[in-house]
Motif scaffolding. Structure first.
Motif, PDB file in Angstrom:
ATOM      1  N   PHE A  96       0.832  -1.200   0.000  1.00 11.54           N
ATOM      2  CA  PHE A  96       0.000   0.000   0.000  1.00 11.54           C
ATOM      3  C   PHE A  96       0.870   1.255   0.000  1.00 11.54           C
ATOM      4  CE2 PHE A  96      -2.302  -3.396   2.120  1.00 11.54           C
ATOM      5  CZ  PHE A  96      -3.482  -3.413   1.396  1.00 11.54           C
ATOM      6  N   ASN A  97       0.321   2.319  -0.560  1.00  6.46           N
ATOM      7  CA  ASN A  97       1.035   3.597  -0.570  1.00  6.46           C
ATOM      8  C   ASN A  97       0.804   4.400   0.700  1.00  6.46           C
ATOM      9  OD1 ASN A  97       2.170   3.220  -3.093  1.00  6.46           O
ATOM     10  ND2 ASN A  97       0.352   3.994  -4.124  1.00  6.46           N
ATOM     11  N   HIS A  98      -0.335   4.205   1.344  1.00  7.21           N
ATOM     12  CA  HIS A  98      -0.688   4.960   2.536  1.00  7.21           C
ATOM     13  C   HIS A  98      -1.409   4.044   3.521  1.00  7.21           C
ATOM     14  CE1 HIS A  98      -0.448   7.966  -0.666  1.00  7.21           C
ATOM     15  NE2 HIS A  98      -0.091   8.808   0.275  1.00  7.21           N
ATOM     16  N   PHE A  99      -1.424   4.436   4.806  1.00  4.52           N
ATOM     17  CA  PHE A  99      -2.265   3.753   5.770  1.00  4.52           C
ATOM     18  C   PHE A  99      -2.791   4.764   6.782  1.00  4.52           C
ATOM     19  CE2 PHE A  99       1.948   3.417   7.673  1.00  4.52           C
ATOM     20  CZ  PHE A  99       1.726   3.560   9.035  1.00  4.52           C
ATOM     21  N   LEU A 100      -3.887   4.403   7.429  1.00  2.00           N
ATOM     22  CA  LEU A 100      -4.549   5.267   8.395  1.00  2.00           C
ATOM     23  C   LEU A 100      -4.208   4.792   9.796  1.00  2.00           C
ATOM     24  CD1 LEU A 100      -6.652   7.614   8.443  1.00  2.00           C
ATOM     25  CD2 LEU A 100      -8.403   5.863   8.717  1.00  2.00           C
ATOM     26  N   ASP A 101      -3.815   5.708  10.672  1.00  2.00           N
ATOM     27  CA  ASP A 101      -3.406   5.386  12.035  1.00  2.00           C
ATOM     28  C   ASP A 101      -4.325   6.119  13.004  1.00  2.00           C
ATOM     29  OD1 ASP A 101      -2.083   4.938  14.446  1.00  2.00           O
ATOM     30  OD2 ASP A 101      -0.321   6.116  13.923  1.00  2.00           O
ATOM     31  N   LEU A 102      -5.056   5.362  13.821  1.00  2.00           N
ATOM     32  CA  LEU A 102      -5.826   5.972  14.906  1.00  2.00           C
ATOM     33  C   LEU A 102      -4.840   6.181  16.045  1.00  2.00           C
ATOM     34  CD1 LEU A 102      -8.275   6.981  16.418  1.00  2.00           C
ATOM     35  CD2 LEU A 102      -8.858   4.603  16.947  1.00  2.00           C
ATOM     36  N   LYS A 103      -4.387   7.410  16.207  1.00  2.00           N
ATOM     37  CA  LYS A 103      -3.347   7.706  17.191  1.00  2.00           C
ATOM     38  C   LYS A 103      -3.943   7.882  18.588  1.00  2.00           C
ATOM     39  CE  LYS A 103       0.357   7.657  16.665  1.00  2.00           C
ATOM     40  NZ  LYS A 103       1.190   6.484  16.911  1.00  2.00           N
ATOM     41  N   TYR A 104      -5.052   8.588  18.684  1.00  2.00           N
ATOM     42  CA  TYR A 104      -5.676   8.839  19.987  1.00  2.00           C
ATOM     43  C   TYR A 104      -7.192   8.749  19.851  1.00  2.00           C
ATOM     44  CZ  TYR A 104      -1.208  11.264  20.581  1.00  2.00           C
ATOM     45  OH  TYR A 104       0.106  11.584  20.599  1.00  2.00           O
ATOM     46  N   MET A 105      -7.815   8.187  20.854  1.00  2.00           N
ATOM     47  CA  MET A 105      -9.270   8.259  20.981  1.00  2.00           C
ATOM     48  C   MET A 105      -9.587   8.198  22.467  1.00  2.00           C
ATOM     49  SD  MET A 105     -12.410   6.366  19.089  1.00  2.00           S
ATOM     50  CE  MET A 105     -12.509   4.818  19.942  1.00  2.00           C
ATOM     51  N   ASN A 106     -10.375   9.147  22.921  1.00  2.20           N
ATOM     52  CA  ASN A 106     -10.688   9.216  24.341  1.00  2.20           C
ATOM     53  C   ASN A 106     -12.088   9.758  24.521  1.00  2.20           C
ATOM     54  OD1 ASN A 106     -10.674   9.565  27.159  1.00  2.20           O
ATOM     55  ND2 ASN A 106      -8.508  10.081  27.149  1.00  2.20           N
ATOM     56  N   GLY A 128     -13.932   7.101  11.062  1.00  5.82           N
ATOM     57  CA  GLY A 128     -12.607   6.674  10.627  1.00  5.82           C
ATOM     58  C   GLY A 128     -12.649   5.534   9.626  1.00  5.82           C
ATOM     59  N   VAL A 129     -13.436   4.491   9.901  1.00  2.00           N
ATOM     60  CA  VAL A 129     -13.453   3.347   8.979  1.00  2.00           C
ATOM     61  C   VAL A 129     -14.163   3.700   7.675  1.00  2.00           C
ATOM     62  CG1 VAL A 129     -13.198   1.629  10.814  1.00  2.00           C
ATOM     63  CG2 VAL A 129     -15.481   2.215  10.004  1.00  2.00           C
ATOM     64  N   LYS A 130     -15.125   4.611   7.735  1.00  3.86           N
ATOM     65  CA  LYS A 130     -15.774   5.063   6.490  1.00  3.86           C
ATOM     66  C   LYS A 130     -14.739   5.739   5.594  1.00  3.86           C
ATOM     67  CE  LYS A 130     -19.256   8.214   4.698  1.00  3.86           C
ATOM     68  NZ  LYS A 130     -20.199   9.286   5.022  1.00  3.86           N
ATOM     69  N   LEU A 167      -7.818   2.419   2.417  1.00  3.55           N
ATOM     70  CA  LEU A 167      -6.667   2.443   3.322  1.00  3.55           C
ATOM     71  C   LEU A 167      -6.734   1.357   4.393  1.00  3.55           C
ATOM     72  CD1 LEU A 167      -6.379   6.278   4.030  1.00  3.55           C
ATOM     73  CD2 LEU A 167      -5.002   4.901   2.461  1.00  3.55           C
ATOM     74  N   VAL A 168      -5.625   0.691   4.627  1.00  8.31           N
ATOM     75  CA  VAL A 168      -5.487  -0.184   5.776  1.00  8.31           C
ATOM     76  C   VAL A 168      -5.409   0.720   7.001  1.00  8.31           C
ATOM     77  CG1 VAL A 168      -3.930  -1.817   6.921  1.00  8.31           C
ATOM     78  CG2 VAL A 168      -4.303  -1.970   4.462  1.00  8.31           C
ATOM     79  N   ARG A 203      -6.769  -3.258  10.434  1.00  9.71           N
ATOM     80  CA  ARG A 203      -8.042  -3.484   9.741  1.00  9.71           C
ATOM     81  C   ARG A 203      -7.832  -3.277   8.248  1.00  9.71           C
ATOM     82  NH1 ARG A 203     -12.038  -0.402   7.500  1.00  9.71           N
ATOM     83  NH2 ARG A 203     -14.163  -1.193   7.647  1.00  9.71           N
ATOM     84  N   GLN A 204      -8.280  -4.240   7.477  1.00  8.05           N
ATOM     85  CA  GLN A 204      -8.226  -4.123   6.020  1.00  8.05           C
ATOM     86  C   GLN A 204      -9.444  -3.330   5.554  1.00  8.05           C
ATOM     87  OE1 GLN A 204      -5.584  -5.196   4.288  1.00  8.05           O
ATOM     88  NE2 GLN A 204      -4.739  -5.904   6.227  1.00  8.05           N
ATOM     89  N   PRO A 205      -9.309  -2.529   4.506  1.00  5.56           N
ATOM     90  CA  PRO A 205     -10.471  -1.781   4.017  1.00  5.56           C
ATOM     91  C   PRO A 205     -11.480  -2.733   3.376  1.00  5.56           C
ATOM     92  CG  PRO A 205      -8.631  -1.517   2.515  1.00  5.56           C
ATOM     93  CD  PRO A 205      -8.116  -2.282   3.709  1.00  5.56           C
TER      94      PRO A 205
END
Length: 161
Positions: A66-76, A94-96, A103-104, A148-150
């Protein structure tokens, strides 16, 4: 997310921070610690998580596939507002976005959040254990690394039916 429950005053009850990273080269931001932090403990814990992630098979796959990926860095979510849907709304957003861009997604889970992440399709790829007793923390702190895979367009159509 805001709530108007306290005397008509707005205040934040939950937040999340998502990053999109390019996998070519080292695009992860430098680790920095704020005033009053124990830099040694932060380097050990957060630096250790980063090192484990970079050395993991899922990260290697991301770099090659993959060229890019999505990182959930913080959630509170504020404790008084937990289990009322704020986390679900932030995860749905985020998953949408991950799915719409193919994006993975990646995150480091807490025990409190792991079940929610699993409901959104995240799978534990590795668990990293830390001994924080040197800093008066727990002898064992386990952090699941989840990916998570898209969803493909085809899968989204099947789910809608």
């Amino acid at each position: 997310m805001k709530d108007l429950e306290i005397n008509g005053e707005e205040y934040i009850v939950a937040f999340s921070v998502w990053y999109v990273f390019e996998t070519g080269g080292n695009t992860l931001p430098a680790l920095r610690w704020g005033p009053g932090c124990n830099a040694d403990a932060c380097d050990y814990y957060f630096g250790g998580l980063r090192d484990e992630w970079r050395q993991s098979e899922p990260y290697s796959k991301l770099l090659t596939m993959f060229n890019h990926f999505l990182d959930l860095k913080y959630m509170n979510t504020h404790p008084e507002h937990q289990r009322r849907g704020a986390g679900k709304l932030m995860m749905a957003w985020g998953v949408k976005n991950a799915d719409s861009h193919g994006l993975v997604s990646y995150l480091e889970a807490s025990p409190e959040g792991q079940g929610l992440y699993e409901k959104f399709g995240f799978v534990t790829e590795k668990v990293v254990d830390f001994d924080l007793s040197k800093w008066n923390g727990p002898l064992r702190d386990s952090v699941p690394i989840m990916v998570r895979q898209p969803l493909s367009k085809c899968a989204k159509e099947i789910i809608r039916r």
